[in-house]
Structures are given as C-alpha cells and as structure tokens.
Design an enzyme around this catalytic site. Sequence first.
Site, PDB file in Angstrom:
ATOM      1  N   CYS A 157       0.612  -1.332   0.085  1.00  0.00           N
ATOM      2  CA  CYS A 157      -0.023  -0.015   0.086  1.00  0.00           C
ATOM      3  C   CYS A 157       0.924   1.230  -0.021  1.00  0.00           C
ATOM      4  O   CYS A 157       1.784   1.376   0.796  1.00  0.00           O
ATOM      5  CB  CYS A 157      -0.885   0.071   1.345  1.00  0.00           C
ATOM      6  SG  CYS A 157      -2.101  -1.168   1.191  1.00  0.00           S
ATOM      7  N   CYS A 212      -3.792  -0.053  -3.327  1.00  0.00           N
ATOM      8  CA  CYS A 212      -4.454   0.417  -1.933  1.00  0.00           C
ATOM      9  C   CYS A 212      -3.567   1.856  -1.662  1.00  0.00           C
ATOM     10  O   CYS A 212      -2.363   2.114  -2.030  1.00  0.00           O
ATOM     11  CB  CYS A 212      -4.462  -0.649  -1.013  1.00  0.00           C
ATOM     12  SG  CYS A 212      -2.830  -1.482  -0.797  1.00  0.00           S
TER      13      CYS A 212
END
Length: 221
Positions: free
Chosen positions: A46, A127
């Site tokens: 992420c 993400c």
Amino acid sequence: MNEDDLWKNKCEEVWNAPAPGIQDPCDVPMEAYDPLIHTVSEKAACNRMLFWSKTKDIVHQFTDAKKCLLTLEDTLLGFVMDGLTWCSKKGSNESFTTGCPGWLDCEKNPVRSFWNRASTAFAESACGNVTVMLNGSLDTPFNPNSIFASIEVKKFSSPKMRALNVVLVTRRNDTTNCENSSLQTLRGILDPNLTYSCKEVQRSRILDCISDPDRPCGDCW
Ligand code: APR
C-alpha cells in the site's frame, strides 16, 4: 522452516501450478492463469504501487535505484516472467519459447493473456496512494488500448485505494501537459471517490534523481 526453505517451497508451488496445456497458442484466455495467480498472490504494498504506460525503461530504472515504489515487474511473478516468451502448440504437450505468436498477432496469445491477468490482479490489490508514470512525449499519454487504460484503471476502487497521482514524464519542448484531453478522460472514468492529481516532471530530473543515491524518493518529483 528457514527463509531458504520457504522460498524453495514457494518456487515448487509456482512451478507445479496448472499452466495452460496443449492448445492453440492464439486461444489462451486470461482465466487460464487464475491458478498461477492465486498461488503467488503477494501482500499489496500500500502507498508504494507504481503503474506505467509507455514508460517502461524509466520506470524500471527508477524502481531499481529507489526502493520506495514497486511495479508489477518488481513482484515475484512479474519479475520472473518479464521479458519471457512462451507458448504451447496444437498437438504437442511441450512448452515452446520460439515460433510463438507476437503481441499483436492475436489477442489471446499466452504472453499477452498472462500480462492481462497479472495486471488485473495487481490493480485489484491497489491500496492507498497509487502512482502512475505516463509518457508526456505522446499526444495520447492515456491510451485506451493500453493495459493501464483497458484493465488496470477499471479495477481501481475506493475506499481501499485513496488517490491516483499521475507523473507525466516530459522532455524539453514537449507540448503534452496535464491538461491533455486523454488525461481528462482518465479523470472522468476514475472512481469519483478517488483523489486525482497530475504533475509534469522533466525526464532529466527523474534521471538525475535516479543516479544520485543520496537523493530520497520524495525529492524526485
Ligand atoms: N508489441 C509488443 N509488446 C507490447 C505491445 C506491442 N504492440 N504493446 C504492449 N506490449 C507489452 C510490452 O512488453 C510493453 O513493455 O506490454 C508492455 C506494456 O505496454 P505499454 O503500452 O507500454 O503499457 P500498458 O499496455 O499500459 O501496460 C503497462 O500493465 O504491465 C502492467 O502494471 C503494469 O501498469 C503497467 C501496465
């Protein structure tokens, strides 16, 4: 189990995952790679994921030099498959690396279907803040025929992903900028809950940053 054994197990698992078998090398759907993709699914990085289109060389020079961002080709499966050619042939159960259909010869060739499938999985896992490097020397940096436009962007979704930050890599005298109509199209089709940004960055600036090990990533654009 120590780290070496873990890797050995993983490699054996990947090697033994069912692969597309005896078939027409122009008729391999991307779903044929589902078992392989599921076997090697990696934890998403992420805020560090880097997508690209028509910027392959500079993107990989960048991720090789700075470890702050990762492309699909920096994941285990992407790294192993990058640059390879393979196919089956009708009536044989061998794998071939020559005489295989080229990227444009047919849409469902094994290499292209693999990259379509791997890109789908990579984009589905996106993400946090996501970056994409697009080519500002082109009239259409966001090209509808690219994997980035036709597959990856469609998988980006909030709230898992927060923002898409476009880095438009330009050369002196380029006329394409962040106002480019293809980039407006990109903005328009993006999940409306995602924050969009675009920044024009000179290619020479990125190259300088790549060659200076003391310059932190955050300084590159
Ligand atoms: N002929 C041969 N190879 C091609 C062709 C073609 N006409 N078009 C694409 N490819 C292959 C090449 O290996 C090329 O480097 O696909 C790669 C990416 O093509 P681009 O058009 O530069 O970019 P795009 O289609 O948007 O794909 C890049 O997909 O691999 C993922 O996550 C990665 O974000 C990245 C995106």
